[in-house]
Design an enzyme around this catalytic site. Structure first.
Site, PDB file in Angstrom:
ATOM      1  N   GLU A 131       1.283  -1.124   0.221  1.00 42.45           N
ATOM      2  CA  GLU A 131      -0.383  -0.291  -0.348  1.00 42.45           C
ATOM      3  C   GLU A 131       1.342   1.271   0.217  1.00 42.45           C
ATOM      4  O   GLU A 131       1.735   1.275   0.959  1.00 42.45           O
ATOM      5  CB  GLU A 131      -0.821  -0.089   1.609  1.00 42.45           C
ATOM      6  CG  GLU A 131      -1.989   1.434   1.614  1.00 42.45           C
ATOM      7  CD  GLU A 131      -2.525   0.540   2.275  1.00 42.45           C
ATOM      8  OE1 GLU A 131      -3.800  -0.285   1.480  1.00 42.45           O
ATOM      9  OE2 GLU A 131      -3.686   1.796   2.509  1.00 42.45           O
ATOM     10  N   ARG A 132       0.297   2.277  -0.270  1.00 36.43           N
ATOM     11  CA  ARG A 132       2.014   3.678  -1.227  1.00 36.43           C
ATOM     12  C   ARG A 132       3.015   3.291  -1.282  1.00 36.43           C
ATOM     13  O   ARG A 132       4.015   3.910  -1.260  1.00 36.43           O
ATOM     14  CB  ARG A 132       1.076   4.323  -0.121  1.00 36.43           C
ATOM     15  CG  ARG A 132       0.385   4.809   0.772  1.00 36.43           C
ATOM     16  CD  ARG A 132      -1.141   4.953  -0.908  1.00 36.43           C
ATOM     17  NE  ARG A 132      -2.715   5.496  -0.762  1.00 36.43           N
ATOM     18  CZ  ARG A 132      -3.722   5.378  -1.350  1.00 36.43           C
ATOM     19  NH1 ARG A 132      -2.906   5.670  -2.234  1.00 36.43           N
ATOM     20  NH2 ARG A 132      -4.349   5.636  -0.399  1.00 36.43           N
ATOM     21  N   ASN A 174      -3.812  -1.593   7.146  1.00 38.00           N
ATOM     22  CA  ASN A 174      -4.517  -2.281   7.565  1.00 38.00           C
ATOM     23  C   ASN A 174      -4.688  -4.017   6.831  1.00 38.00           C
ATOM     24  O   ASN A 174      -4.130  -4.185   5.802  1.00 38.00           O
ATOM     25  CB  ASN A 174      -5.307  -2.037   5.421  1.00 38.00           C
ATOM     26  CG  ASN A 174      -5.187  -0.459   5.939  1.00 38.00           C
ATOM     27  OD1 ASN A 174      -5.715   0.044   6.902  1.00 38.00           O
ATOM     28  ND2 ASN A 174      -4.484   0.518   4.582  1.00 38.00           N
ATOM     29  N   GLU A 255     -10.729   4.460   9.104  1.00 36.26           N
ATOM     30  CA  GLU A 255     -10.866   4.441   8.008  1.00 36.26           C
ATOM     31  C   GLU A 255     -11.414   2.355   8.111  1.00 36.26           C
ATOM     32  O   GLU A 255     -10.733   2.167   6.926  1.00 36.26           O
ATOM     33  CB  GLU A 255      -9.406   4.147   7.113  1.00 36.26           C
ATOM     34  CG  GLU A 255      -8.941   5.918   7.241  1.00 36.26           C
ATOM     35  CD  GLU A 255      -7.831   6.200   5.585  1.00 36.26           C
ATOM     36  OE1 GLU A 255      -6.985   4.941   5.985  1.00 36.26           O
ATOM     37  OE2 GLU A 255      -7.589   7.185   5.134  1.00 36.26           O
ATOM     38  N   ARG A 288      -2.033   3.609  17.135  1.00 35.29           N
ATOM     39  CA  ARG A 288      -2.024   4.565  16.291  1.00 35.29           C
ATOM     40  C   ARG A 288      -3.651   5.887  16.240  1.00 35.29           C
ATOM     41  O   ARG A 288      -4.240   5.638  16.730  1.00 35.29           O
ATOM     42  CB  ARG A 288      -2.286   4.369  14.479  1.00 35.29           C
ATOM     43  CG  ARG A 288      -0.604   3.621  14.542  1.00 35.29           C
ATOM     44  CD  ARG A 288      -0.803   3.062  12.805  1.00 35.29           C
ATOM     45  NE  ARG A 288      -0.793   4.100  11.899  1.00 35.29           N
ATOM     46  CZ  ARG A 288      -1.045   4.408  10.841  1.00 35.29           C
ATOM     47  NH1 ARG A 288      -2.343   4.056  10.217  1.00 35.29           N
ATOM     48  NH2 ARG A 288      -0.792   4.974   9.713  1.00 35.29           N
ATOM     49  N   ARG A 299     -11.300  17.724  10.041  1.00 34.71           N
ATOM     50  CA  ARG A 299     -10.861  16.695   9.895  1.00 34.71           C
ATOM     51  C   ARG A 299      -9.532  16.869  10.929  1.00 34.71           C
ATOM     52  O   ARG A 299      -9.055  16.209  12.038  1.00 34.71           O
ATOM     53  CB  ARG A 299     -10.286  15.915   8.738  1.00 34.71           C
ATOM     54  CG  ARG A 299      -8.983  14.864   8.999  1.00 34.71           C
ATOM     55  CD  ARG A 299      -9.516  14.542   7.621  1.00 34.71           C
ATOM     56  NE  ARG A 299      -8.563  13.079   7.572  1.00 34.71           N
ATOM     57  CZ  ARG A 299      -7.377  12.456   6.285  1.00 34.71           C
ATOM     58  NH1 ARG A 299      -8.307  12.700   5.305  1.00 34.71           N
ATOM     59  NH2 ARG A 299      -7.136  11.730   6.767  1.00 34.71           N
ATOM     60  N   LYS A 323       1.374  10.589  13.223  1.00 35.75           N
ATOM     61  CA  LYS A 323       1.332  11.245  12.367  1.00 35.75           C
ATOM     62  C   LYS A 323       1.947  12.361  13.050  1.00 35.75           C
ATOM     63  O   LYS A 323       1.293  13.813  13.379  1.00 35.75           O
ATOM     64  CB  LYS A 323       0.410  11.694  11.107  1.00 35.75           C
ATOM     65  CG  LYS A 323       0.388  10.020  10.873  1.00 35.75           C
ATOM     66  CD  LYS A 323      -0.911  10.124   9.334  1.00 35.75           C
ATOM     67  CE  LYS A 323      -0.550   8.354   8.824  1.00 35.75           C
ATOM     68  NZ  LYS A 323      -1.725   8.105   7.773  1.00 35.75           N
ATOM     69  N   ASP A 328      -2.925  14.236   6.897  1.00 34.54           N
ATOM     70  CA  ASP A 328      -2.244  12.910   6.248  1.00 34.54           C
ATOM     71  C   ASP A 328      -1.085  13.094   5.492  1.00 34.54           C
ATOM     72  O   ASP A 328      -0.869  12.824   4.409  1.00 34.54           O
ATOM     73  CB  ASP A 328      -3.730  12.524   5.711  1.00 34.54           C
ATOM     74  CG  ASP A 328      -2.424  11.377   5.328  1.00 34.54           C
ATOM     75  OD1 ASP A 328      -2.022  10.803   5.513  1.00 34.54           O
ATOM     76  OD2 ASP A 328      -3.806  10.057   4.163  1.00 34.54           O
ATOM     77  N   GLU A 350       5.115   9.501  13.738  1.00 30.53           N
ATOM     78  CA  GLU A 350       5.206   8.270  12.577  1.00 30.53           C
ATOM     79  C   GLU A 350       5.117   9.466  11.618  1.00 30.53           C
ATOM     80  O   GLU A 350       4.488  10.119  11.217  1.00 30.53           O
ATOM     81  CB  GLU A 350       3.821   7.943  12.253  1.00 30.53           C
ATOM     82  CG  GLU A 350       3.374   7.146  10.785  1.00 30.53           C
ATOM     83  CD  GLU A 350       2.313   6.102  11.438  1.00 30.53           C
ATOM     84  OE1 GLU A 350       1.607   6.017  11.652  1.00 30.53           O
ATOM     85  OE2 GLU A 350       1.976   5.509   9.597  1.00 30.53           O
ATOM     86  N   GLU A 356       3.810   9.177  -0.586  1.00 31.92           N
ATOM     87  CA  GLU A 356       2.558   8.788  -1.148  1.00 31.92           C
ATOM     88  C   GLU A 356       1.996  10.387  -1.852  1.00 31.92           C
ATOM     89  O   GLU A 356       0.833  10.456  -2.917  1.00 31.92           O
ATOM     90  CB  GLU A 356       1.864   8.360  -0.233  1.00 31.92           C
ATOM     91  CG  GLU A 356       0.670   8.483   0.082  1.00 31.92           C
ATOM     92  CD  GLU A 356      -0.474   8.319   0.810  1.00 31.92           C
ATOM     93  OE1 GLU A 356      -0.278   7.564   2.497  1.00 31.92           O
ATOM     94  OE2 GLU A 356      -2.056   8.736   0.627  1.00 31.92           O
ATOM     95  N   TRP A 490     -13.184  13.794   1.640  1.00 29.28           N
ATOM     96  CA  TRP A 490     -12.416  12.830   1.024  1.00 29.28           C
ATOM     97  C   TRP A 490     -11.328  14.271  -0.614  1.00 29.28           C
ATOM     98  O   TRP A 490     -11.536  13.331  -1.079  1.00 29.28           O
ATOM     99  CB  TRP A 490     -12.690  11.305   1.221  1.00 29.28           C
ATOM    100  CG  TRP A 490     -11.910  10.541   1.893  1.00 29.28           C
ATOM    101  CD1 TRP A 490     -11.252  10.257   3.127  1.00 29.28           C
ATOM    102  CD2 TRP A 490     -12.142   8.769   2.347  1.00 29.28           C
ATOM    103  NE1 TRP A 490     -11.530  10.016   3.933  1.00 29.28           N
ATOM    104  CE2 TRP A 490     -11.835   8.860   3.579  1.00 29.28           C
ATOM    105  CE3 TRP A 490     -13.031   8.366   1.254  1.00 29.28           C
ATOM    106  CZ2 TRP A 490     -11.713   7.023   3.661  1.00 29.28           C
ATOM    107  CZ3 TRP A 490     -12.962   6.839   1.683  1.00 29.28           C
ATOM    108  CH2 TRP A 490     -12.243   6.120   2.759  1.00 29.28           C
TER     109      TRP A 490
HETATM  110  C1  BDP Z   1      -3.019   6.815   3.929  1.00 25.35           C
HETATM  111  C2  BDP Z   1      -2.629   6.589   3.363  1.00 25.35           C
HETATM  112  C3  BDP Z   1      -3.781   4.638   3.040  1.00 25.35           C
HETATM  113  C4  BDP Z   1      -3.119   4.149   4.905  1.00 25.35           C
HETATM  114  C5  BDP Z   1      -3.854   5.354   5.908  1.00 25.35           C
HETATM  115  C6  BDP Z   1      -2.777   4.883   7.304  1.00 25.35           C
HETATM  116  O1  BDP Z   1      -3.612   7.104   1.786  1.00 25.35           O
HETATM  117  O2  BDP Z   1      -3.258   3.909   2.251  1.00 25.35           O
HETATM  118  O3  BDP Z   1      -4.159   3.215   5.433  1.00 25.35           O
HETATM  119  O4  BDP Z   1      -3.471   6.392   5.462  1.00 25.35           O
HETATM  120  O5  BDP Z   1      -2.349   6.287   7.500  1.00 25.35           O
HETATM  121  O6  BDP Z   1      -2.138   8.099   4.076  1.00 25.35           O
HETATM  122  O7  BDP Z   1      -3.976   4.434   7.403  1.00 25.35           O
END
Ligand code: BDP
Length: 658
Positions: A131-132, A174, A255, A288, A299, A323, A328, A350, A356, A490
């Site tokens: 992912e990413r 995930n 998410e 997290r 947000r 983060k 994000d 983080e 990304e 989003w």
């Molecule tokens: C976002 C990403 C997604 C990640 C999410 C995360 O787009 O793919 O699953 O963060 O950090 O930046 O959980």
């Protein structure tokens, strides 16, 4: 010049040096340190000593010149391995030459890590997509494991040890529950066995609903006795196989991931249940705080609103992982106000090493300056650990772009010592990654690296703009994006809020009041349009198009100039790179050159898309000394790149329906 494929990263060490090296004993870790030095160290004999020393943390070390020898001392074997790599780094960056401080008879250097846990987070799925990830497949070949062990596992461990990284979360946040099945744990063990001598601990991301999915429990409620027992047994099973297992990373109620809130419990109750299971083995939970819901609240405020009230409720072996910014991983964000606000809870930052939101592995964006911005406001004393989302995959050069290797390197170096300068780290990396570059070329390439992240900010999202990316892939611009039925938070318009009056998100006390989450002095500074740093202007304020900037231009003109300067910066990088040709091997030269071409084209794409779109609101001309758009808005609005490696069903579905 021999072609190089980048597979050796910054470890293009000499071989066959036959240095004299002595160690107190043989062990898997010391044997590595000794052999690295024997192969590559070209100086005086080296002696390795394990000893306690009040000034040294467990992984700290001292390098000292004594009676014609170089003595490396540390309380631990891992510390000695780090010392060996540090000594080689001094040599490879030209800091051991005659006349240097190193050559003085009383030379002494002491190093201690600023963070005790320096962890890479892999967002790797069990089917080997990442992912990413923009550097091929996942390194972990789950199908072949545990029987077949790729040579790259050890090369990976070595690269990390050379920059002081001491942990890795193997799988995506995930998380597939399958990672905790007996079969997969054997595979994890095989990797842990390879990493151990390099001082690297293994951690796993876990799915909070694992007891339901793996063993059909009727609930995953963290206060349920059966659930508690299930996790205790699972943890026991893990430690039987991997005695030095590090712990869990958890993305919960975020998410669409399951979590304690599904059962009416808090994040603290969920985290504590896992922490209790891990405690007897000294394992930790990294929980997290990346949570946000489609509620009315801005947000940027949500993680704080949800986590701040839980301060003081977490067990001592829980670290809340936050983060760096409140949204994000955007090209530029102010720091997350949770740092500093949670006085009774250990927090860890983080960072995202994988790009990304910064041009994937096509753009040069050296990220040390971005992380330094964070460290300036959030000093290490308040943090115990640090995590970076990895940019590593099966590509021969590991990261997809030669210069993306610098971000892996910089993450390790800054996690060890955040007071190092971006410039010194860039210099170290360049010296070890390429042939001797010559002073002028070396400093031009260093400057290119140092300017590169700001260039990306300029051509993508200057002045505090954020999240105006295309839906799903987060690569190109799509400030106009509208998806019927999609969550407003989003969509880019949620963030840029462009209208006839102006642009930007009002987070001042007149707007969402997110500024109030910062310490008073900062809240005041950010909350006032006249004192807010211009790089955060549109993050905190909805600003009229005609607003006068500090340099006298109006906001619209300034926006145009920023986009344009981003494009011009990349053009300059192309020139700098081409002029370096004679110092670079052909293979890597061409690779970077072609990536820069893509970056230059993308920069123009971003500039045209954003200016033409925002012009519909400002109604003002693009200043005439700026290069004219080469695209039409209509054409740009028809660009739809496919989304890869993203396992979010709703996104995919919505994308298909467009
Ligand atoms: C976002 C990403 C997604 C990640 C999410 C995360 O787009 O793919 O699953 O963060 O950090 O930046 O959980």
């Amino acid at each position: 010049m021999a072609a190089e494929d980048g597979s050796h990263l910054w470890l293009r060490l000499p071989a066959g040096a036959q240095a004299q090296v002595s160690a107190p004993r043989s062990s898997p870790t010391l044997d590595i340190a000794v052999s690295e030095l024997q192969q590559a160290w070209k100086g005086a004999p080296v002696q390795l000593i394990v000893k306690k020393d009040k000034q040294l943390q467990p992984e700290g070390f001292r390098i000292q010149r004594k009676d014609g020898r170089i003595v490396l001392a540390s309380p631990t074997e891992t510390g000695l391995l780090y010392a060996a790599y540090h000594l080689l780094r001094l040599q490879e960056t030209g800091r051991c030459t005659t006349g240097s401080p190193f050559s003085a008879p009383d030379f002494q250097l002491t190093e201690n890590p600023a963070y005790s846990l320096r962890i890479l987070n892999h967002w790797d799925n069990l089917n080997r997509t990442v992912e990413r990830g923009y550097a091929g497949q996942s390194l972990w070949n789950w199908e072949e494991l545990p029987d077949t062990l790729s040579g790259r596992y050890e090369a990976y461990a070595r690269a990390n040890a050379s920059i002081g990284i001491n942990g890795k979360v193997l799988n995506n946040v995930n998380a597939s529950p399958k990672i905790l099945s007996a079969g997969y744990l054997q595979k994890v063990k095989a990797l842990a066995d390879i990493f151990r001598p390099y001082g690297l601990r293994v951690y796993l991301s876990v799915n909070f609903a694992s007891p339901m999915i793996l063993d059909s429990l009727s609930t995953a409620d963290p206060l349920d006795k059966e659930v508690i027992r299930w996790w205790k047994n699972k943890v026991k099973e893990i430690y039987r196989i991997i005695p030095d297992f590090g712990g869990f990373l958890v993305k919960a109620n975020s998410e669409g991931q399951p979590g304690p809130c599904d059962f009416g419990r808090t994040h603290a109750e969920g985290a504590n249940m896992l922490a209790d299971a891990l405690k007897p083995y000294k394992g930790i939970v990294m929980w997290r705080a990346f949570v946000y819901s489609p509620s009315d609240a801005d947000r940027a405020k949500q993680a704080y609103l949800e986590f701040k009230p839980l301060d003081g409720q977490f067990r001592s072996n829980v670290i809340v992982q936050v983060k760096n910014g409140p949204i994000d991983f955007q090209p530029r964000e102010p720091y997350s106000p949770l740092f500093g606000a949670m006085q009774h809870t250990p927090l860890m930052a983080e960072f995202q090493v994988t790009q990304e939101y910064l041009g994937h592995s096509n753009h040069i964006a050296y990220l040390a300056p971005m992380w330094k911005e964070f460290f300036e406001l959030v000093p290490p004393a308040s943090l115990k650990a640090i995590a970076g989302v990895a940019n590593i995959g099966t590509d021969t050069n590991w990261c997809g772009h030669t210069f993306a290797q610098a971000n892996w390197y910089a993450f390790g170096r800054l996690a060890w010592q955040p007071s190092l300068s971006s410039e010194d780290i860039a210099g170290e990396w360049l010296a070890q990654t390429f042939q001797p570059l010559g002073n002028e070329t070396g400093s031009r390439l260093k400057k290119m690296m140092l300017d590169s992240r700001e260039a990306v900010v300029n051509y993508m999202m200057p002045l505090g703009l954020h999240h105006i990316f295309a839906w799903g892939h987060h690569y190109g611009p799509e400030p106009w994006c509208i998806i019927p039925g999609a969550r407003p938070d989003w969509l880019p318009s949620y963030y840029h809020r462009a209208d006839k009056q102006g642009i930007g998100f009002d987070r001042s006390s007149k707007g969402s009041n997110a500024v109030a989450q910062y310490p008073e002095a900062l809240a005041k500074q950010y909350g006032n349009i006249d004192t807010c740093p211009e790089e955060y202007l549109l993050w905190f304020h909805h600003v009229p198009w005609t607003y006068r900037m500090k340099n006298g231009r109006n906001l619209w003109d300034e926006l145009c100039y920023r986009y344009d300067s981003g494009v011009r910066q990349v053009r300059e990088f192309q020139k700098v790179w081409d002029a370096a040709e004679k110092y670079i091997d052909a293979e890597r030269f061409r690779e970077v050159q072609s990536h820069l071409r893509i970056q230059a084209r993308d920069a123009v794409w971003w500039k045209d898309a954003c200016l033409l779109y925002f012009q519909k609101f400002s109604g003002m001309p693009i200043p005439y000394d700026i290069e004219r758009p080469v695209h039409s808005l209509k054409d740009l609005q028809e660009v739809h790149l496919p989304i890869s490696n993203f396992e979010c069903p709703t996104e995919e579905l919505l994308n298909r329906n467009r």
